[in-house]
Scaffold this motif. Structure first.
Motif, PDB file in Angstrom:
ATOM      1  N   TYR A 217      14.680 -36.547   2.740  1.00 32.72           N
ATOM      2  CA  TYR A 217      13.463 -35.887   3.213  1.00 32.72           C
ATOM      3  C   TYR A 217      13.209 -34.626   2.378  1.00 32.72           C
ATOM      4  O   TYR A 217      12.090 -34.354   1.947  1.00 32.72           O
ATOM      5  N   ASP A 218      14.282 -33.854   2.107  1.00 38.57           N
ATOM      6  CA  ASP A 218      14.156 -32.650   1.287  1.00 38.57           C
ATOM      7  C   ASP A 218      13.612 -32.973  -0.107  1.00 38.57           C
ATOM      8  O   ASP A 218      12.809 -32.237  -0.674  1.00 38.57           O
ATOM      9  N   GLU A 219      14.085 -34.118  -0.648  1.00 34.85           N
ATOM     10  CA  GLU A 219      13.598 -34.524  -1.976  1.00 34.85           C
ATOM     11  C   GLU A 219      12.081 -34.679  -1.963  1.00 34.85           C
ATOM     12  O   GLU A 219      11.390 -34.253  -2.882  1.00 34.85           O
ATOM     13  N   LYS A 220      11.598 -35.305  -0.891  1.00 32.66           N
ATOM     14  CA  LYS A 220      10.156 -35.537  -0.802  1.00 32.66           C
ATOM     15  C   LYS A 220       9.400 -34.229  -0.699  1.00 32.66           C
ATOM     16  O   LYS A 220       8.378 -34.026  -1.349  1.00 32.66           O
TER      17      LYS A 220
ATOM     18  N   ALA B 183      10.396 -23.205   2.848  1.00 28.10           N
ATOM     19  CA  ALA B 183      10.074 -24.545   3.344  1.00 28.10           C
ATOM     20  C   ALA B 183      11.303 -25.445   3.303  1.00 28.10           C
ATOM     21  O   ALA B 183      11.473 -26.323   4.141  1.00 28.10           O
ATOM     22  N   MET B 184      12.148 -25.211   2.279  1.00 29.60           N
ATOM     23  CA  MET B 184      13.313 -26.080   2.102  1.00 29.60           C
ATOM     24  C   MET B 184      14.518 -25.597   2.907  1.00 29.60           C
ATOM     25  O   MET B 184      15.571 -26.223   2.863  1.00 29.60           O
ATOM     26  N   LYS B 185      14.355 -24.469   3.582  1.00 29.08           N
ATOM     27  CA  LYS B 185      15.482 -23.858   4.317  1.00 29.08           C
ATOM     28  C   LYS B 185      16.704 -23.725   3.408  1.00 29.08           C
ATOM     29  O   LYS B 185      17.815 -24.155   3.761  1.00 29.08           O
TER      30      LYS B 185
ATOM     31  N   LYS C 159      21.427 -25.638   0.844  1.00 28.74           N
ATOM     32  CA  LYS C 159      20.717 -25.895   2.100  1.00 28.74           C
ATOM     33  C   LYS C 159      21.412 -25.085   3.195  1.00 28.74           C
ATOM     34  O   LYS C 159      22.640 -25.112   3.306  1.00 28.74           O
ATOM     35  N   ARG C 160      20.630 -24.324   3.963  1.00 23.40           N
ATOM     36  CA  ARG C 160      21.254 -23.467   4.973  1.00 23.40           C
ATOM     37  C   ARG C 160      21.779 -24.268   6.171  1.00 23.40           C
ATOM     38  O   ARG C 160      22.799 -23.933   6.750  1.00 23.40           O
ATOM     39  N   THR C 161      21.071 -25.339   6.506  1.00 20.35           N
ATOM     40  CA  THR C 161      21.394 -26.040   7.742  1.00 20.35           C
ATOM     41  C   THR C 161      22.271 -27.272   7.526  1.00 20.35           C
ATOM     42  O   THR C 161      22.593 -27.984   8.463  1.00 20.35           O
TER      43      THR C 161
END
Lengths: 130, 413
Positions: B143-146, B35-37, B134-136
């Protein structure tokens, strides 16, 4: 005429205990029945002035006997003292409330086994005003 | 549907399943990584009492590694997160003291970014959920934190759920035991009541100087203390780890002793007791006391069944089946057992005898027979009677000849 008391309990030794206590209260005519059906039969045939009823009996338990006694016009008004070895105080309150809701009736007293003789004596004296 | 929601959904499907904590842990970390990529994800569990991380599951790509380590990492992102109770965002690991290459990067793969958050359970901090690289992008975003917060919340929910489920199972077992104790307490209270009654009658008879009354009360006392003794012995026999005491025993002799012992009192209730012994059985190695207790319970039941029908016959027979097995059969023509009760008669504290039963007799008999490597079967027909058949191994087979050193109680149903 002597007051008649019907004792319904499947333990003969428990019946003897109750008879002994009662004989210390007054001069009663005690009749014993060793199970629910026998007790109901005796109560219908010759309605006593008081019934002392054990809860835990094989086949028909004391609650069923209580309800059947309260359902019939003949036996509805006989005061009943119930004896139990199993319930705690909360359980007894619950059962009394259940009986009250269901029949509008409840036992005069609900006494735990092992019996406290003084408590049984007090209750019986109150019922007969002695 | 966005990818993070898809993975949350996958996790939420775990809630209704049978508890399987290792699987749940691994799935949480797995779906969080996707989900977190991110390249890596870790879910670690924390022991508050010892201040240690005691388990972690780590995904690196599609490769999973698990470790049951008990370490107290003085520093590193996981323990930092727990100690500070908040989200950790590391963007420059090589220059960040909160990052510890030894503890945080198991295979020294270069770590560019770290995002970690405590998994806060209802009662305590359960562990930490962490993603790395993070891959990207170069670093994780707001946003990732959330999203990670959401996944940590889900993880807490799932793990709390697992714990509650397991605790509940053991609580259910406990409440069964409680119910059983309550049931047997009723039988005990009845006996105590009778003993009180006996004492009451003796006392007032002494006052009234009635010798007859003293005798009557005394008989009640004796009878009920004997019954109380039997119940307590059965309870001990059933619940306590018991040393078995095996001796060579003449089983036919043991059986006829029991019949002699019980015959007279049964006859008073119009119950006839008889024995048919098979002389070929010979001496058997068994626990004499335990087996006679078990048999006595069965015979007592048989007499009771006849008694409640107004009388009848109890036949105790022994039978050699072959070189290796023999049977002891207790047959009565009493009231029989209704089908609905048959499934429960061996349950502890199940009784149909009202205040006369304790619900221990058959459970004890069965336990004793099982301890001897034997089986106990019952056939019954209402109105016609019951037959209890014990089948025992005759020579050293199964537990035979090498009795267990300790027979644990079976109260934990």
């Amino acid at each position: 005429m002597k007051n008649q008391i019907l004792i319904i309990d499947d333990e003969p030794d428990a019946i003897r205990f109750i008879e002994a206590i009662l004989s210390d209260v007054g001069d009663f005519d005690c009749v014993a029945a060793s199970d629910g059906d026998e007790g109901l039969k005796a109560a219908r045939k010759n309605p006593p002035q008081l019934i002392i009823l054990d809860v835990m009996m094989p086949r028909k338990d004391g609650f069923k006997v209580f309800y059947e006694l309260k359902e019939s016009e003949n036996t509805r008004d006989i005061p009943i003292i119930m004896l139990t070895g199993v319930a705690d105080k909360a359980g007894i309150r619950f059962v009394k409330k259940d009986m009250q809701d269901y029949m509008g009736k409840e036992p005069v007293d609900y006494i735990e086994k092992p019996l406290d003789p003084d408590r049984l004596k007090r209750t019986v004296r109150n019922i007969f005003n002695i | 549907m966005s990818s993070s929601i898809q993975h949350l959904l996958a996790l939420s499907h775990l809630i209704g399943l049978r508890p399987d904590t290792p699987h749940v842990l691994s799935q949480i970390a797995y779906h969080t990584r996707l989900a977190m990529k991110s390249e890596m994800s870790t879910l670690a569990l924390y022991d508050k009492i010892t201040n240690e991380i005691y388990y972690q599951v780590h995904w690196q790509g599609n490769k999973k590694s698990e470790s049951f380590i008990r370490t107290n990492p003085d520093h590193g992102s996981l323990i930092w997160c727990i100690q500070h109770h908040r989200l950790l965002d590391i963007r420059d690991p090589s220059n960040d003291p909160r990052f510890n290459p030894e503890n945080d990067a198991p295979d020294s793969k270069q770590v560019r970014s770290v995002l970690a958050i405590p998994v806060q359970g209802r009662l305590s901090t359960i562990g930490v959920l962490r993603v790395m690289n993070k891959r990207t992008a170069k670093a994780f975003s707001r946003y990732d934190e959330k999203i990670l917060t959401l996944f940590a919340g889900y993880a807490a929910l799932l793990l709390d759920n697992e714990r509650l489920f397991e605790e509940n199972i053991s609580r259910e077992t406990l409440s069964n035991i409680g119910q059983n104790i309550l049931n047997s307490a009723h039988g005990l209270k009845n006996l105590l009541n009778n003993i009180d009654g006996g004492a009451y009658i003796v006392e007032r008879s002494v006052q009234n100087k009635s010798m007859e009354g003293v005798h009557e009360g005394w008989d009640i006392l004796k009878r009920n203390s004997q019954r109380l003794r039997d119940v307590v012995l059965d309870m001990l026999l059933y619940s306590r780890p018991r040393e078995t005491d095996f001796h060579l025993t003449d089983i036919n002799h043991l059986c006829s002793e029991l019949i002699i012992l019980m015959k007279d009192s049964a006859a008073r209730d119009h119950v006839e007791m008889a024995i048919e012994a098979d002389d070929r059985i010979g001496k058997i190695c068994l626990d004499h006391k335990a087996v006679s207790r078990g048999l006595m319970n069965l015979l007592g039941n048989a007499v009771f069944a006849c008694q409640s029908k107004g009388g009848g016959k109890v036949l105790l027979s022994t039978q050699l089946v072959d070189d290796e097995t023999f049977k002891i059969i207790v047959k009565d023509d009493g009231c029989g057992i209704p089908v609905e009760n048959l499934a429960h008669i061996f349950d502890v504290f199940f009784t149909t005898k009202g205040s006369k039963g304790t619900g221990l007799g058959l459970a004890v008999s069965k336990k004793i027979i099982t301890e001897h490597g034997g089986t106990l079967e019952v056939e019954s027909e209402v109105g016609a009677g019951s037959t209890f058949t014990m089948t025992f191994p005759r020579t050293g087979r199964g537990q035979w000849g090498r009795p267990k050193a300790r027979n644990t109680g079976e109260l934990a149903l």
